[in-house]
Write a protein that holds these residues in place. Structure first.
Motif, mmCIF file in Angstrom:
data_model
loop_
_atom_site.group_PDB
_atom_site.id
_atom_site.type_symbol
_atom_site.label_atom_id
_atom_site.label_comp_id
_atom_site.label_asym_id
_atom_site.label_seq_id
_atom_site.Cartn_x
_atom_site.Cartn_y
_atom_site.Cartn_z
ATOM 1 N N LYS A 253 0.834 -1.101 0.084
ATOM 2 C CA LYS A 253 0.137 -0.138 0.029
ATOM 3 C C LYS A 253 0.779 1.365 -0.020
ATOM 4 O O LYS A 253 0.486 2.372 -0.759
ATOM 5 C CB LYS A 253 -0.939 0.170 1.148
ATOM 6 C CG LYS A 253 -1.797 1.378 1.301
ATOM 7 C CD LYS A 253 -2.843 1.198 2.718
ATOM 8 C CE LYS A 253 -3.520 2.226 2.791
ATOM 9 N NZ LYS A 253 -2.813 3.614 2.777
ATOM 10 N N GLU B 146 1.371 4.110 -3.299
ATOM 11 C CA GLU B 146 1.298 5.368 -3.125
ATOM 12 C C GLU B 146 2.495 6.020 -3.234
ATOM 13 O O GLU B 146 2.369 7.370 -4.091
ATOM 14 C CB GLU B 146 0.862 5.938 -1.565
ATOM 15 C CG GLU B 146 -0.732 5.195 -1.210
ATOM 16 C CD GLU B 146 -0.928 5.618 0.479
ATOM 17 O OE1 GLU B 146 0.050 6.132 0.990
ATOM 18 O OE2 GLU B 146 -2.193 5.200 0.784
ATOM 19 N N THR C 182 2.193 6.086 -7.216
ATOM 20 C CA THR C 182 1.306 6.950 -7.833
ATOM 21 C C THR C 182 1.888 8.312 -7.670
ATOM 22 O O THR C 182 1.711 9.268 -8.732
ATOM 23 C CB THR C 182 -0.044 6.979 -6.915
ATOM 24 O OG1 THR C 182 -0.409 5.614 -6.813
ATOM 25 C CG2 THR C 182 -0.879 8.004 -7.366
ATOM 26 N N ARG C 183 2.568 8.912 -6.872
ATOM 27 C CA ARG C 183 3.298 10.226 -6.925
ATOM 28 C C ARG C 183 4.234 10.379 -8.386
ATOM 29 O O ARG C 183 4.488 11.514 -8.704
ATOM 30 C CB ARG C 183 4.182 10.421 -5.688
ATOM 31 C CG ARG C 183 3.465 10.566 -4.466
ATOM 32 C CD ARG C 183 4.030 11.248 -3.273
ATOM 33 N NE ARG C 183 5.053 10.288 -2.654
ATOM 34 C CZ ARG C 183 4.895 9.594 -1.810
ATOM 35 N NH1 ARG C 183 3.566 9.549 -1.231
ATOM 36 N NH2 ARG C 183 5.631 8.697 -1.459
ATOM 37 N N ASP D 19 -7.464 10.960 -3.990
ATOM 38 C CA ASP D 19 -7.036 9.459 -3.937
ATOM 39 C C ASP D 19 -5.444 9.312 -4.099
ATOM 40 O O ASP D 19 -5.015 9.741 -4.996
ATOM 41 C CB ASP D 19 -7.690 8.819 -5.162
ATOM 42 C CG ASP D 19 -7.372 7.188 -5.164
ATOM 43 O OD1 ASP D 19 -6.635 6.792 -4.546
ATOM 44 O OD2 ASP D 19 -8.092 6.647 -6.103
ATOM 45 N N LYS D 20 -4.718 8.684 -3.158
ATOM 46 C CA LYS D 20 -3.336 8.498 -3.400
ATOM 47 C C LYS D 20 -2.629 7.272 -4.060
ATOM 48 O O LYS D 20 -1.321 7.092 -3.967
ATOM 49 C CB LYS D 20 -2.619 8.863 -1.878
ATOM 50 C CG LYS D 20 -2.900 10.094 -1.134
ATOM 51 C CD LYS D 20 -2.231 10.225 0.000
ATOM 52 C CE LYS D 20 -2.755 9.342 1.140
ATOM 53 N NZ LYS D 20 -2.137 9.704 2.540
ATOM 54 N N ARG E 69 -3.456 5.951 -11.189
ATOM 55 C CA ARG E 69 -3.113 5.676 -9.512
ATOM 56 C C ARG E 69 -2.817 4.062 -9.752
ATOM 57 O O ARG E 69 -3.401 3.385 -10.200
ATOM 58 C CB ARG E 69 -4.478 5.513 -8.815
ATOM 59 C CG ARG E 69 -4.900 7.067 -8.007
ATOM 60 C CD ARG E 69 -4.798 7.986 -8.983
ATOM 61 N NE ARG E 69 -5.365 9.347 -8.214
ATOM 62 C CZ ARG E 69 -5.611 10.729 -8.800
ATOM 63 N NH1 ARG E 69 -5.197 10.758 -10.120
ATOM 64 N NH2 ARG E 69 -5.861 11.366 -7.855
#
Length: 609
Positions: free
Chosen positions: A340, A344, A347-348, A482-483, A584
């Motif tokens: 998780k 994230e 995703t960045r 949403d991250k 994402r």
């Protein structure tokens, strides 16, 4: 006790005026002239900060009090004529920078880095330095104590007195914290550690202590089992919402939100607490990777001008990869929690169109401007060597593991660098790390670096991760905030292509606009304040999110009228909505996975290293 030829005193003189008073005694100034200067940047933070702008009333006198003319040569350098007799410089430092990089002082606490307060004596940087930290009536009345990693020569029970640094570089690498703080003591691999926390907060010190022990011991073992320091200090300034850290040779200065700290009765670790532990892990990792394994160009820098290197993708990116992985290896989080966090982080990167325009190597080289001075167009133009660097690290680790059947990993590269560079003090030349990765792994990694470090290609995680029992996918967001990670709720069918922030007067401010997306095509720009969409007041971004969830773009196009302010001018635009981007990252763990990458225990770590 004998003082060094370069001797400083520092007094926390005026908490209301935020002023430190400093003297510098030079026993043997150079002849016929001596120059003194203050750094323009601090190691670990790559921006010209001009610390000298906070110096007030810089004066020079002989030891008998006779005035010595001091000439300003530039913004941070002074010069005086000298016959070799001792000279005393005095000045005040305005300390109102509440950050890990500067100096701060008020009635609640005092903090300073040496780069902000200690003038260096040019030509005598290799001399040992002594510092007398003075206790004022205010400090006594408030019962302030001192926390620093600088070696003490003779101090009282509250930490005030005489300290010594081996040279100027060491002097400016020991930050000081003064105040009434909460203190946590522990040992990791037999090395004494402590954490001091200033501010207002509630905390479960026992839980934090146990987690810190796990992190520190896991990292010490990763680098061969021997710590590179005799003791270590975490200095933490706790505020309402700040976050950040800066590494030092035997300490780190941190800032965190009080909500990120563990509290008595907390069952599951909160997202904020895991973020704080990840920060501690990151800065502690820098003990090896930055403070001792270093680019040669940083070793040669006098901190007056920028020092350029392509290597920050390694020093920050690899550290960013390991900071969360260490939490997994230490048993603080499990594999699913780690994925998780990783999703994230990925995703960045995948949300940044700029990743196709700037390489991680170029991001490192231009950190002084493009990274540390980002503007509203940053997502479209640049990539972070922290986040993209961490993905390069992941790709390297997986590539090495999968081509050597886990006989080698990125751990081996780190240990090689520690043994041959960190422990010897030899700096790394440009492009040397890439050849070392190939040498240690036994693989030709030149194409890897050409494509993903010096090029702008996305790394093929959809091919690599399934070999570790992890599926990789890109999906649309479920909300405007949403991250990434596993989807929580239904996916948004449409998106504005902009980052939004609520304002205090019930409008929604545009902070970033993605090139080519709906807001861009409508002519919206960063700084615009949206008042209404389709004739309805837009009081918050949540209102916009609710409207987006009701959109159906499958059979028809949708156009919204938009009223907004640009500066103080009312404007109108038509927004042609577009399907939400799939940017994402979602990672799913195969229940049957026995990946060595995710399930390393202590014995396997030692074998790999």
């Amino acid at each position: 006790m004998k003082l060094s030829p370069i001797h400083y005193t520092l007094s926390p003189a005026d908490p209301k005026g935020h002023l430190y008073e400093v003297t510098l005694t030079i026993s043997q100034p150079a002849t016929p002239v001596q120059t003194v200067s203050l750094p323009n940047w601090i190691p670990g933070s790559y921006l010209i900060r001009d610390f000298a702008k906070h110096l007030i009333e810089v004066r020079a006198n002989t030891q008998s009090g006779q005035h010595v003319e001091l000439v300003s040569l530039d913004k941070s350098t002074w010069q005086f004529a000298s016959d070799g007799a001792p000279v005393v410089l005095s000045y005040k430092v305005y300390a109102w920078d509440l950050s890990v990089r500067g100096a701060h002082f008020d009635e609640t606490h005092g903090f300073f880095n040496g780069t902000s307060v200690f003038l260096g004596v040019d030509g005598q940087e290799q001399q040992a330095c002594t510092l007398e930290l003075l206790s004022t009536e205010f400090c006594v009345n408030q019962d302030w104590r001192v926390a620093t990693g600088m070696p003490a020569l003779s101090v009282d029970d509250r930490g005030y007195g005489l300290y010594e640094a081996e040279d100027y570089a060491a002097l400016i690498d020991y930050p000081f914290e003064m105040g009434t703080y909460t203190e946590i003591h522990f040992e990791a691999c037999g090395i004494p550690h402590r954490m001091v926390l200033t501010g207002l907060f509630n905390i479960d010190t026992q839980r934090l202590k146990q987690d810190l022990i796990k992190i520190c011991e896991t990292e010490i073992r990763l680098f061969g089992g021997e710590a590179p320091m005799e003791s270590y200090l975490f200095q933490v300034m706790v505020t309402g919402s700040d976050y950040g850290g800066l590494e030092h040779r035997n300490s780190t200065a941190l800032m965190c939100s009080r909500d990120d700290l563990p509290y008595v009765g907390m069952e599951e670790a909160t997202e904020g607490y895991l973020q704080f532990l990840e920060l501690c892990s990151h800065e502690y990792f820098h003990l090896w990777n930055v403070k001792r394994i270093q680019p040669k160009v940083y070793q040669q820098s006098d901190l007056k001008e920028p020092a350029y290197t392509n290597q920050l993708w390694w020093f920050e990116g690899i550290t960013s990869y390991y900071d969360a992985l260490i939490l997994l290896r230490a048993g603080i989080i499990d594999a699913q929690q780690y994925l998780k966090v990783l999703a994230e982080q990925m995703t960045r990167v995948y949300r940044m169109p700029g990743r196709f325009k700037q390489s991680a190597a170029e991001s490192s080289w231009l950190t002084w401007t493009k990274f540390y001075q980002q503007d509203e167009n940053a997502p479209n133009a640049i990539i972070s060597y922290y986040t993209k660097g961490s993905l390069i690290a992941l790709g390297l680790d997986l590539t090495i593991r999968q081509h050597t059947q886990n006989r080698k990993s990125l751990d081996d590269v780190l240990l090689h660098l520690w043994n041959h560079y960190g422990q010897t003090g030899q700096g790394l030349e440009e492009y040397e790390i890439e050849s070392i990765c190939s040498q240690v792994s036994g693989l030709d990694l030149s194409e890897f670096f050409e494509n993903y470090l010096y090029g702008t290609q996305d790394l093929p995680f959809a091919d690599w991760l399934p070999l570790e029992g992890v599926s990789f996918g890109l999906r649309a967001p479920t909300s405007l905030t949403d991250k990434g990670g596993e989807a929580q709720g239904s996916l948004l069918p449409a998106h504005l292509g902009a980052n939004l922030a609520d304002t205090e007067h019930q409008t929604v401010k545009v902070t970033h606009v993605w090139q080519g997306q709906a807001a861009y095509q409508a002519g919206l720009a960063a700084g615009d304040e949206i008042l209404a969409l389709n004739g309805l007041k837009t009081a918050s971004s949540s209102v916009i999110e609710k409207q987006l969830k009701r959109i159906n773009l499958q059979n028809t196009s949708v156009s919204w009228s938009c009223h907004y302010f640009r500066r103080d001018e009312l404007r109108q635009a038509q927004i042609e909505l577009q399907p939400a981007l799939h940017d994402r990252v979602e990672l799913q763990l195969n229940a049957e996975s026995q990946s060595a990458w995710l399930l390393l225990d202590d014995s396997q770590q030692n074998k790999t290293a």
